[in-house]
Design a protein around this motif. Structure first.
Motif, PDB file in Angstrom:
ATOM      1  N   ASP A  14     -10.732  12.728 -20.551  1.00  0.00           N
ATOM      2  CA  ASP A  14     -11.631  11.635 -20.171  1.00  0.00           C
ATOM      3  C   ASP A  14     -10.787  10.439 -19.756  1.00  0.00           C
ATOM      4  OD1 ASP A  14     -13.931  13.076 -20.780  1.00  0.00           O
ATOM      5  OD2 ASP A  14     -13.917  12.417 -22.867  1.00  0.00           O
ATOM      6  N   GLY A  15     -11.263   9.679 -18.785  1.00  0.00           N
ATOM      7  CA  GLY A  15     -10.539   8.495 -18.341  1.00  0.00           C
ATOM      8  C   GLY A  15      -9.396   8.849 -17.415  1.00  0.00           C
ATOM      9  N   GLU A  62      -5.597  -1.436  -5.284  1.00  0.00           N
ATOM     10  CA  GLU A  62      -6.030  -0.743  -4.063  1.00  0.00           C
ATOM     11  C   GLU A  62      -4.887  -0.186  -3.231  1.00  0.00           C
ATOM     12  OE1 GLU A  62      -8.792  -2.881  -1.627  1.00  0.00           O
ATOM     13  OE2 GLU A  62      -9.951  -3.521  -3.363  1.00  0.00           O
ATOM     14  N   LYS A  63      -3.716  -0.832  -3.265  1.00  0.00           N
ATOM     15  CA  LYS A  63      -2.616  -0.408  -2.389  1.00  0.00           C
ATOM     16  C   LYS A  63      -1.592   0.492  -3.059  1.00  0.00           C
ATOM     17  CE  LYS A  63      -3.124  -4.384   0.535  1.00  0.00           C
ATOM     18  NZ  LYS A  63      -2.549  -5.499   1.208  1.00  0.00           N
ATOM     19  N   ILE A  64      -1.350   0.293  -4.357  1.00  0.00           N
ATOM     20  CA  ILE A  64      -0.303   1.080  -5.008  1.00  0.00           C
ATOM     21  C   ILE A  64      -0.774   1.803  -6.262  1.00  0.00           C
ATOM     22  CG2 ILE A  64       1.566  -0.370  -4.133  1.00  0.00           C
ATOM     23  CD1 ILE A  64       1.703  -1.526  -7.075  1.00  0.00           C
ATOM     24  N   GLY A  65      -2.002   1.574  -6.692  1.00  0.00           N
ATOM     25  CA  GLY A  65      -2.484   2.152  -7.940  1.00  0.00           C
ATOM     26  C   GLY A  65      -2.693   3.654  -7.855  1.00  0.00           C
ATOM     27  N   PHE A  66      -2.298   4.343  -8.910  1.00  0.00           N
ATOM     28  CA  PHE A  66      -2.394   5.801  -8.936  1.00  0.00           C
ATOM     29  C   PHE A  66      -3.832   6.314  -8.818  1.00  0.00           C
ATOM     30  CE2 PHE A  66       1.767   5.628 -11.353  1.00  0.00           C
ATOM     31  CZ  PHE A  66       2.513   6.147 -10.314  1.00  0.00           C
ATOM     32  N   CYS A  67      -4.815   5.507  -9.155  1.00  0.00           N
ATOM     33  CA  CYS A  67      -6.207   5.946  -9.007  1.00  0.00           C
ATOM     34  C   CYS A  67      -6.676   5.881  -7.567  1.00  0.00           C
ATOM     35  CB  CYS A  67      -7.122   5.110  -9.902  1.00  0.00           C
ATOM     36  SG  CYS A  67      -6.838   5.430 -11.658  1.00  0.00           S
ATOM     37  N   ASN A  68      -5.915   5.191  -6.720  1.00  0.00           N
ATOM     38  CA  ASN A  68      -6.302   5.034  -5.315  1.00  0.00           C
ATOM     39  C   ASN A  68      -5.355   5.694  -4.332  1.00  0.00           C
ATOM     40  OD1 ASN A  68      -8.696   3.363  -5.627  1.00  0.00           O
ATOM     41  ND2 ASN A  68      -7.286   1.894  -6.511  1.00  0.00           N
ATOM     42  N   VAL A  69      -4.144   5.972  -4.730  1.00  0.00           N
ATOM     43  CA  VAL A  69      -3.169   6.581  -3.817  1.00  0.00           C
ATOM     44  C   VAL A  69      -2.350   7.652  -4.535  1.00  0.00           C
ATOM     45  CG1 VAL A  69      -2.933   4.547  -2.332  1.00  0.00           C
ATOM     46  CG2 VAL A  69      -1.428   4.819  -4.282  1.00  0.00           C
ATOM     47  N   GLY A 110      -4.673  12.025 -12.434  1.00  0.00           N
ATOM     48  CA  GLY A 110      -5.150  13.407 -12.477  1.00  0.00           C
ATOM     49  C   GLY A 110      -6.622  13.542 -12.170  1.00  0.00           C
ATOM     50  N   GLN A 111      -7.427  12.623 -12.675  1.00  0.00           N
ATOM     51  CA  GLN A 111      -8.860  12.700 -12.463  1.00  0.00           C
ATOM     52  C   GLN A 111      -9.259  12.216 -11.068  1.00  0.00           C
ATOM     53  OE1 GLN A 111      -7.235  11.596 -15.052  1.00  0.00           O
ATOM     54  NE2 GLN A 111      -8.221  12.184 -16.950  1.00  0.00           N
ATOM     55  N   CYS A 112      -8.742  11.065 -10.651  1.00  0.00           N
ATOM     56  CA  CYS A 112      -9.174  10.441  -9.390  1.00  0.00           C
ATOM     57  C   CYS A 112      -8.602  11.115  -8.143  1.00  0.00           C
ATOM     58  CB  CYS A 112      -8.776   8.961  -9.369  1.00  0.00           C
ATOM     59  SG  CYS A 112      -9.546   7.975 -10.667  1.00  0.00           S
ATOM     60  N   GLN A 113      -7.404  11.640  -8.217  1.00  0.00           N
ATOM     61  CA  GLN A 113      -6.737  12.174  -7.026  1.00  0.00           C
ATOM     62  C   GLN A 113      -6.498  13.685  -7.056  1.00  0.00           C
ATOM     63  OE1 GLN A 113      -6.039  10.353  -4.241  1.00  0.00           O
ATOM     64  NE2 GLN A 113      -7.080   8.659  -5.235  1.00  0.00           N
ATOM     65  N   PHE A 114      -6.312  14.260  -8.240  1.00  0.00           N
ATOM     66  CA  PHE A 114      -5.979  15.684  -8.323  1.00  0.00           C
ATOM     67  C   PHE A 114      -7.113  16.536  -8.879  1.00  0.00           C
ATOM     68  CE2 PHE A 114      -1.265  14.325  -8.929  1.00  0.00           C
ATOM     69  CZ  PHE A 114      -1.115  14.163  -7.571  1.00  0.00           C
ATOM     70  N   ILE A 149      -0.113   5.918 -17.216  1.00  0.00           N
ATOM     71  CA  ILE A 149      -0.566   5.658 -15.844  1.00  0.00           C
ATOM     72  C   ILE A 149      -0.321   4.211 -15.415  1.00  0.00           C
ATOM     73  CG2 ILE A 149      -2.972   5.126 -16.443  1.00  0.00           C
ATOM     74  CD1 ILE A 149      -3.649   6.885 -13.868  1.00  0.00           C
ATOM     75  N   ASP A 150      -0.281   3.271 -16.347  1.00  0.00           N
ATOM     76  CA  ASP A 150      -0.056   1.857 -16.011  1.00  0.00           C
ATOM     77  C   ASP A 150       1.411   1.432 -16.120  1.00  0.00           C
ATOM     78  OD1 ASP A 150      -2.699   0.978 -15.303  1.00  0.00           O
ATOM     79  OD2 ASP A 150      -3.237   1.163 -17.420  1.00  0.00           O
ATOM     80  N   ASP A 151       2.322   2.365 -16.380  1.00  0.00           N
ATOM     81  CA  ASP A 151       3.750   2.031 -16.483  1.00  0.00           C
ATOM     82  C   ASP A 151       4.340   1.543 -15.161  1.00  0.00           C
ATOM     83  OD1 ASP A 151       3.803   2.637 -19.166  1.00  0.00           O
ATOM     84  OD2 ASP A 151       4.773   4.601 -18.901  1.00  0.00           O
ATOM     85  N   PHE A 152       3.686   1.819 -14.053  1.00  0.00           N
ATOM     86  CA  PHE A 152       4.204   1.475 -12.734  1.00  0.00           C
ATOM     87  C   PHE A 152       3.296   0.484 -12.010  1.00  0.00           C
ATOM     88  CE2 PHE A 152       5.692   5.564 -14.084  1.00  0.00           C
ATOM     89  CZ  PHE A 152       7.054   5.470 -13.874  1.00  0.00           C
ATOM     90  N   GLY A 153       2.542  -0.295 -12.771  1.00  0.00           N
ATOM     91  CA  GLY A 153       1.608  -1.259 -12.206  1.00  0.00           C
ATOM     92  C   GLY A 153       0.181  -0.863 -12.521  1.00  0.00           C
TER      93      GLY A 153
END
Length: 108
Positions: A41-42, A70-77, A31-35, A61-65
């Protein structure tokens, strides 16, 4: 026997009629990094439905890795997921979430 059958059908119809949960394919990410959500916070899992983003309750947020991979993380994609739940008090309360994407879009 007829009363039991009628009661069973009534209960099934009544329980199906009260469900507010919906299942749909939506964008899932941080939510913070992409939306651009800023009410927490965090890094936190969020979903975008009809161009509106909501934080997700029911999954982490870490339930899926690793969220920062960099390639699949929710903070990056931003990923696609089939999500079931409902919006309650401005948050998406999810009962299921299955990632369905094959390609990920990076935010630029």
């Amino acid at each position: 026997m007829k009363k039991l059958l009628f009661l069973s059908l009534f209960m099934i119809a009544f329980s199906c009629g009260n469900k507010k949960e919906v299942t749909q394919v939506a964008e899932v990410s941080c939510g913070q990094c992409q939306f651009d959500l800023d009410s927490e916070d965090g890094c936190s899992l969020a979903v975008r439905l009809d161009d509106k983003a909501y934080f997700v309750d029911g999954f982490n947020i870490d339930d899926f890795g690793d969220a920062h991979d960099e390639k699949i993380g929710f903070c990056n994609v931003v990923r696609k997921g089939e999500i079931t739940g409902e919006v309650v008090d401005g948050r998406f309360v999810a009962s299921s979430l299955k990632l369905v994407d094959s390609e990920k879009k990076q935010k630029h």
